[in-house]
Each structure stands twice: as structure tokens, then as C-alpha cells.
Design a protein around this motif. Structure first.
Motif, PDB file in Angstrom:
ATOM      1  N   LEU A  76     -17.107  46.317 -12.086  1.00 56.93           N
ATOM      2  CA  LEU A  76     -18.357  47.036 -12.311  1.00 56.93           C
ATOM      3  C   LEU A  76     -19.343  46.813 -11.178  1.00 56.93           C
ATOM      4  N   ASP A  77     -19.764  47.898 -10.532  1.00 61.65           N
ATOM      5  CA  ASP A  77     -20.867  47.829  -9.573  1.00 61.65           C
ATOM      6  C   ASP A  77     -22.178  47.817 -10.360  1.00 61.65           C
ATOM      7  N   LEU A  78     -23.201  47.137  -9.833  1.00 62.56           N
ATOM      8  CA  LEU A  78     -24.472  47.048 -10.559  1.00 62.56           C
ATOM      9  C   LEU A  78     -25.279  48.333 -10.487  1.00 62.56           C
ATOM     10  N   PRO A 108     -13.574  42.238 -21.020  1.00 65.93           N
ATOM     11  CA  PRO A 108     -14.125  41.450 -19.918  1.00 65.93           C
ATOM     12  C   PRO A 108     -14.334  42.311 -18.673  1.00 65.93           C
ATOM     13  N   PHE A 109     -15.254  41.877 -17.835  1.00 67.04           N
ATOM     14  CA  PHE A 109     -15.493  42.634 -16.595  1.00 67.04           C
ATOM     15  C   PHE A 109     -15.989  41.704 -15.497  1.00 67.04           C
ATOM     16  N   VAL A 110     -15.781  42.140 -14.276  1.00 70.74           N
ATOM     17  CA  VAL A 110     -16.220  41.440 -13.072  1.00 70.74           C
ATOM     18  C   VAL A 110     -17.249  42.312 -12.380  1.00 70.74           C
ATOM     19  N   VAL A 111     -18.339  41.710 -11.924  1.00 71.76           N
ATOM     20  CA  VAL A 111     -19.412  42.445 -11.240  1.00 71.76           C
ATOM     21  C   VAL A 111     -19.196  42.346  -9.733  1.00 71.76           C
ATOM     22  N   LEU A 112     -19.221  43.495  -9.079  1.00 76.64           N
ATOM     23  CA  LEU A 112     -19.087  43.575  -7.630  1.00 76.64           C
ATOM     24  C   LEU A 112     -20.304  44.310  -7.098  1.00 76.64           C
ATOM     25  N   SER A 113     -21.120  43.633  -6.270  1.00 78.29           N
ATOM     26  CA  SER A 113     -22.382  44.247  -5.888  1.00 78.29           C
ATOM     27  C   SER A 113     -22.854  43.773  -4.519  1.00 78.29           C
ATOM     28  N   GLY A 114     -23.575  44.659  -3.828  1.00 79.40           N
ATOM     29  CA  GLY A 114     -24.238  44.285  -2.588  1.00 79.40           C
ATOM     30  C   GLY A 114     -25.595  43.675  -2.826  1.00 79.40           C
ATOM     31  N   GLN A 115     -26.013  43.565  -4.068  1.00 78.19           N
ATOM     32  CA  GLN A 115     -27.313  42.989  -4.421  1.00 78.19           C
ATOM     33  C   GLN A 115     -27.289  41.491  -4.163  1.00 78.19           C
ATOM     34  N   ASN A 116     -28.417  40.964  -3.628  1.00 80.89           N
ATOM     35  CA  ASN A 116     -28.483  39.541  -3.310  1.00 80.89           C
ATOM     36  C   ASN A 116     -29.162  38.713  -4.402  1.00 80.89           C
ATOM     37  N   ALA A 146     -20.250  37.260 -16.852  1.00 81.79           N
ATOM     38  CA  ALA A 146     -19.365  37.966 -15.930  1.00 81.79           C
ATOM     39  C   ALA A 146     -19.362  37.304 -14.559  1.00 81.79           C
ATOM     40  N   PRO A 147     -18.187  37.147 -13.929  1.00 81.91           N
ATOM     41  CA  PRO A 147     -18.146  36.652 -12.552  1.00 81.91           C
ATOM     42  C   PRO A 147     -18.867  37.623 -11.622  1.00 81.91           C
ATOM     43  N   LEU A 148     -19.616  37.088 -10.657  1.00 81.10           N
ATOM     44  CA  LEU A 148     -20.373  37.906  -9.713  1.00 81.10           C
ATOM     45  C   LEU A 148     -19.766  37.752  -8.328  1.00 81.10           C
ATOM     46  N   ILE A 149     -19.376  38.856  -7.720  1.00 76.42           N
ATOM     47  CA  ILE A 149     -18.797  38.851  -6.376  1.00 76.42           C
ATOM     48  C   ILE A 149     -19.668  39.725  -5.485  1.00 76.42           C
ATOM     49  N   SER A 150     -20.113  39.173  -4.372  1.00 76.05           N
ATOM     50  CA  SER A 150     -21.002  39.908  -3.473  1.00 76.05           C
ATOM     51  C   SER A 150     -20.198  40.738  -2.478  1.00 76.05           C
ATOM     52  N   LYS A 151     -20.726  41.920  -2.163  1.00 79.00           N
ATOM     53  CA  LYS A 151     -20.156  42.742  -1.102  1.00 79.00           C
ATOM     54  C   LYS A 151     -20.742  42.298   0.238  1.00 79.00           C
ATOM     55  N   PRO A 152     -19.973  42.388   1.316  1.00 79.26           N
ATOM     56  CA  PRO A 152     -18.542  42.693   1.360  1.00 79.26           C
ATOM     57  C   PRO A 152     -17.742  41.532   0.791  1.00 79.26           C
ATOM     58  N   PHE A 153     -16.619  41.845   0.158  1.00 78.19           N
ATOM     59  CA  PHE A 153     -15.871  40.850  -0.597  1.00 78.19           C
ATOM     60  C   PHE A 153     -14.546  40.533   0.093  1.00 78.19           C
ATOM     61  N   ARG A 154     -14.046  39.341  -0.170  1.00 73.96           N
ATOM     62  CA  ARG A 154     -12.692  38.996   0.243  1.00 73.96           C
ATOM     63  C   ARG A 154     -11.732  39.447  -0.850  1.00 73.96           C
ATOM     64  N   ARG A 174     -22.767  37.330   5.597  1.00 73.00           N
ATOM     65  CA  ARG A 174     -23.320  36.047   5.192  1.00 73.00           C
ATOM     66  C   ARG A 174     -24.625  35.753   5.934  1.00 73.00           C
ATOM     67  N   SER A 175     -24.686  36.091   7.216  1.00 72.51           N
ATOM     68  CA  SER A 175     -25.930  35.866   7.956  1.00 72.51           C
ATOM     69  C   SER A 175     -27.047  36.734   7.400  1.00 72.51           C
ATOM     70  N   ASN A 176     -26.712  37.923   6.920  1.00 71.02           N
ATOM     71  CA  ASN A 176     -27.728  38.777   6.308  1.00 71.02           C
ATOM     72  C   ASN A 176     -28.236  38.167   5.018  1.00 71.02           C
ATOM     73  N   ARG A 177     -27.354  37.533   4.233  1.00 76.33           N
ATOM     74  CA  ARG A 177     -27.800  36.898   2.997  1.00 76.33           C
ATOM     75  C   ARG A 177     -28.728  35.724   3.287  1.00 76.33           C
ATOM     76  N   VAL A 178     -28.511  35.044   4.411  1.00 73.97           N
ATOM     77  CA  VAL A 178     -29.431  33.987   4.812  1.00 73.97           C
ATOM     78  C   VAL A 178     -30.815  34.570   5.070  1.00 73.97           C
ATOM     79  N   LEU A 179     -30.876  35.729   5.724  1.00 65.98           N
ATOM     80  CA  LEU A 179     -32.160  36.305   6.114  1.00 65.98           C
ATOM     81  C   LEU A 179     -32.962  36.804   4.923  1.00 65.98           C
TER      82      LEU A 179
END
Length: 464
Positions: free
Chosen positions: A402-404, A424-432, A444-452, A183-188
Motif C-alpha cells: 500500500l502506497d500512502l 495484513p499489508f505493508v506500507v511503501l511510501s516516499g513520505q519521510n 504495518a511495516p513501513l518501507i521508504s522509497k526508493p526501496f531495496r 538516504r542523503s535526502n532523508r538526512v536533509l
């Protein structure tokens, strides 16, 4: 138009080409040292109109002193030996502005074999050089940050292993802290205003502890902007405070409350007081762990964090010095409530559900498979390329994860085909930044890596 007419108008076409390409052209007489050139040439050196005279000596006066000898020697070699003259150098224009230029000249020989003149061009490459400098800076910062991140992870593992009594407790603690790092990296890497806003830092951390906001009050303005380093430090500090409050402090029992009081001090200091009340009594004898260490050292000399383990509850004072602050953006953020509602956790069996996993990282793919199989799902994959994923669609999955990005390719084609088949599909990605995604990803729902794990299961459960 016949060929002769076109050739006759060739000069006009050449002038248009030179004008639109921002190229300055010149021709230097080897005998006299004087040069003729076009208007763009002199504009590059800061003049609105052509000068009465230009020469090699005049040109060298514009070149930075530390580059002047090198450029002059290249010119002398070109005139003496008939070698091409090519270089990049910094100049100070007539208006005092510093710029970068790239110039190239080729010799023309007289019947005697001696160089009679040089002809060439010059272009302003300042923007290119600035981009190169930014890329170098970003590369150095990335290397530094990655190195630091791995070092922090090593420290987290060592300290968490000392305090954990079970493997499950160790894993939970470690994943929580890794989530705080992410999360701190996403802030930066966020937009400048959001990256530096105390409001956004608090919002981001509260999202990770959704459900506790009603028992946290914020007093004072949150319209302070900080440097990237301060944003990262504050994100880690608030994570540790929230974690401690939920596990051991005021938020661990229903009567507890946390007040965050924000004020300003001398020399533009920002003071943030974290005050816990109504929680369990704190023990007098406390062993300092990694949480306290993070809190007390996070500000890196640009502020301070003091802890008071009072019997009635923890009091933490955070002081951020002026050096860690930034100027307020011209368009400040609109007021917000800092309230985040957490969707209810879904405890649902995926028995009989065919889930297609498209993920190129083998460790992440294995983790996803284990999570889904533990809930009874039938896992198809993980598929690591677009081609294999498209073939697997023939087997008819019920839902996809699905990874981006898969290596050098994107999964746009897979998303389009899934949409076409109404799968249907869910997107899981490290992209910000998801702003440029294909329209196939729109719903599609977007979930950021790392994920809960719970976020992942919640995203899939809406479709099965």
C-alpha cells in the motif's frame, strides 16, 4: 435578551472582536491630517499606550524609506480622487523592531463630493510574510536540489556504464548510488539535530551496509553537527567508502577491518580518518572512477578529502571546515552505539499468494509487479485510486502492498478496510514523516522509497 438590548451592547461586541482579531482601526481627517485610532493600532507601531497625537505624516516616518514614497503617493491619491487606500509595507517600530503591515482605508465623502476622511484598519502580517519567504526559499531550494539530483543521476549512469561489464552489474551499481542519494535526502529533511549530527549520518549509512558493523570501529566523539550541505556530502562520502571496502577493500575478506578516527584540528576543523587494514593488497596502478571523483569533490570547497592507496589498505582523510559546521543543539542527542543489526534475508517463494498492489505511479507499479511475479505471486493491480482498491478488496487478497498517497488522496480508507478484514499489508511510501498516520497503519511495516528489493520481500514474507 431582546433585539434592542443586543443592539445597545453592540459596541462591546465590536470592541471584543477588534481586541481578539489583533486589528488596529483608524480614522484620518482629510482637512487636518490628524487621526484617531484604537490602542491596538499604536501597539502595532511599538507603543504600549496611545500617543497624544497621530497623523499621516507621523505614520510615514515609521515606513521603510524605500517604501515611503509609494505609500505616500497612494495616500495622496486616496484623498484627492476618493480611491481606496490599500498596501503592504515594512515599518520600523518605536522599539526598533522591523515588521510588515497590511493597511486598507476607504474614503468618506462630504456633501460637496470631496473626501472628508478615510477610515480603515491595519494588521501586523510579519508572520505571514516570513512564511511566504520560507516557502519561496524552500521552493528555490527544491528546484535547485531536483535539478542537481537529475544531473548527478546522469553522471552516475555515464560513469557506471563505462566500468560495468554486465547489465546486472550496471543495474546493481546504479541502484546502490541512487539509494545513497535517497538516504542523503532523508538526512536533509529530518529534524534539525538529526539532520546535522555526524552520529546520525554514520548510523544511516551503516544501516545500508548492515552486517559489517562488527568489523568497523569508531574512535572519538561523533557529537558534531554540520550544515545540510555537509550532511549530504558526508553521506555520499561514507557510502562510497563503504561500497569500496565491501567490494574491493578491507571488508571484502574476513580478516579486514576499518577504523574511523575522529578528531579536531585548528580553526574548529573536524578530521575524520578512514583507515583500512587486513584487506587485500591494493594494486599500484589504479584508474580513477566516479567513486574517487565523488570523494575528492564532495566537500565543495568547505573541506577536503585526500586518498592514500597504501599497499596495506586505503587511508582516507576527510577535513570539514568550520563553515560547514553548526552550533550544538541545546538538547544534544543521547549517546548511541551506531550498531545496526540487519534482519536475515528471506528467500521464499510467493507461489499462490495473492498480493494486492495499490500504487499510482505506473513505473513503480510495474516494477513491483515484476518483483512479485518473479517470486511466483499473483498480483492484483496495481490499483491507482482508493475507489478501485476498495472494490478489489472483495476479491480477497492474502496481503497488500500500500502506497500512502495516491495523487491528491490518501489510502487511509483502504488501510482501515484492510484492518477490518484482517488482511495484513505493508506500507511503501516516499513520505519521510510517519508520525501523523492513521491508527490503522500502526502495526504495518513501513518501507521508504526508493526501496531495496530484499526489504520489500522481507516485509511481505512475514505475512505469507
Amino acid at each position: 435578551m431582546d433585539d434592542s438590548s443586543f443592539l445597545n451592547e453592540g459596541g462591546d461586541h465590536l470592541d471584543l472582536l477588534l481586541a481578539t482579531s489583533e486589528i488596529g482601526v483608524w480614522e484620518l481627517d482629510a482637512a487636518t491630517g490628524d487621526a484617531v485610532r484604537n490602542l491596538r493600532h499604536d501597539q502595532i507601531f511599538g507603543h504600549d499606550a496611545l500617543l497624544d497625537r497621530w497623523s499621516a505624516e507621523i505614520f510615514l516616518t515609521y515606513v521603510f524609506e524605500e517604501d515611503r514614497e509609494r505609500v505616500g503617493e497612494l495616500l495622496r491619491s486616496a484623498l484627492k480622487d476618493g480611491e481606496p487606500w490599500a498596501f503592504e509595507a515594512r515599518i520600523r517600530r518605536a522599539d526598533g523592531v522591523d515588521r510588515w503591515i497590511s493597511a486598507r482605508g476607504v474614503p468618506r465623502l462630504a456633501p460637496s463630493g470631496e473626501v472628508s476622511k478615510l477610515i480603515g484598519h491595519v494588521i501586523d502580517i510579519t508572520e505571514l510574510k516570513q512564511n511566504e519567504d520560507r516557502l519561496k526559499l524552500l521552493s528555490r531550494e527544491l528546484n535547485h536540489r531536483v535539478s542537481n539530483t537529475f544531473t548527478i543521476m546522469n553522471s552516475m549512469i555515464r560513469h557506471a556504464s563505462k566500468k560495468a561489464s554486465t547489465v546486472e552489474q550496471f543495474a546493481e551499481t546504479l541502484m546502490e548510488r541512487l539509494g545513497a542519494l535517497a538516504r542523503s535526502n532523508r538526512v536533509l529533511v529530518a529534524e534539525e539535530a538529526k539532520r546535522s549530527s555526524l552520529r546520525e549520518i554514520l548510523t544511516m549509512e551503516m544501516e545500508a551496509f548492515a552486517g559489517w558493523q562488527k568489523r568497523i570501529s569508531i574512535n572519538g566523539t561523533t557529537d558534531f553537527w554540520f550544515s545540510g550541505e555537509a550532511s549530504e556530502a558526508l553521506a555520499m562520502i561514507f557510502h562510497e567508502l563503504l561500497t569500496n571496502a565491501v567490494k574491493h577493500g578491507a571488508l571484502s575478506i574476513s580478516s579486514g577491518h576499518v577504523a574511523i578516527d575522529i578528531s579536531t584540528g585548528p580553526d574548529r576543523q573536524v578530521r575524520i580518518d578512514w583507515v583500512e587494514t587486513g584487506g587485500p593488497a591494493l594494486p599500484r596502478d589504479r584508474r580513477q572512477g566516479i567513486g574517487s571523483t565523488i570523494l575528492q569533490n564532495a566537500m565543495r570547497g568547505e573541506g577536503s578529502v585526500t586518498l592514500d592507496f597504501a599497499p596495506e589498505g586505503l587511508i582516507c582523510r576527510i577535513v570539514v571546515n568550520d563553515g560547514f559546521q553548526r552550533e550544538v543543539p541545546e538538547a544534544p542527542l543521547a549517546p548511541s552505539t551506531l550498531s545496526v543489526e540487519e534482519p536475515p534475508a528471506v528467500d521464499k517463494s510467493f507461489s499462490g499468494v495473492r498480493v494486492m498492489v495499490v500504487e499510482d505511479d505506473p513505473i513503480i507499479g510495474l516494477d513491483l509487479s515484476d518483483i512479485l511475479k518473479a517470486r511466483g505471486a499473483t498480483v492484483m493491480g496495481p490499483f491507482t485510486t482508493v475507489a478501485t482498491a476498495l472494490v478489489a478488496l472483495r476479491e480477497g487478497p492474502d496481503v497488500a502492498l500500500l502506497d500512502l498517497n495516491l495523487g491528491q488522496e490518501t489510502t487511509d480508507d483502504v488501510a482501515r478496510q484492510l484492518s477490518k478484514l484482517s488482511i495484513p499489508f505493508v506500507v511503501l511510501s516516499g513520505q519521510n514523516d510517519f508520525s501523523s498516520l492513521d491508527e490503522a497503519f500502526a502495526t504495518a511495516p513501513l518501507i521508504s522509497k526508493p526501496f531495496r528489493e530484499q526489504d520489500l520481500l522481507n516485509g511481505l514474507a512475514r505475512f505469507v
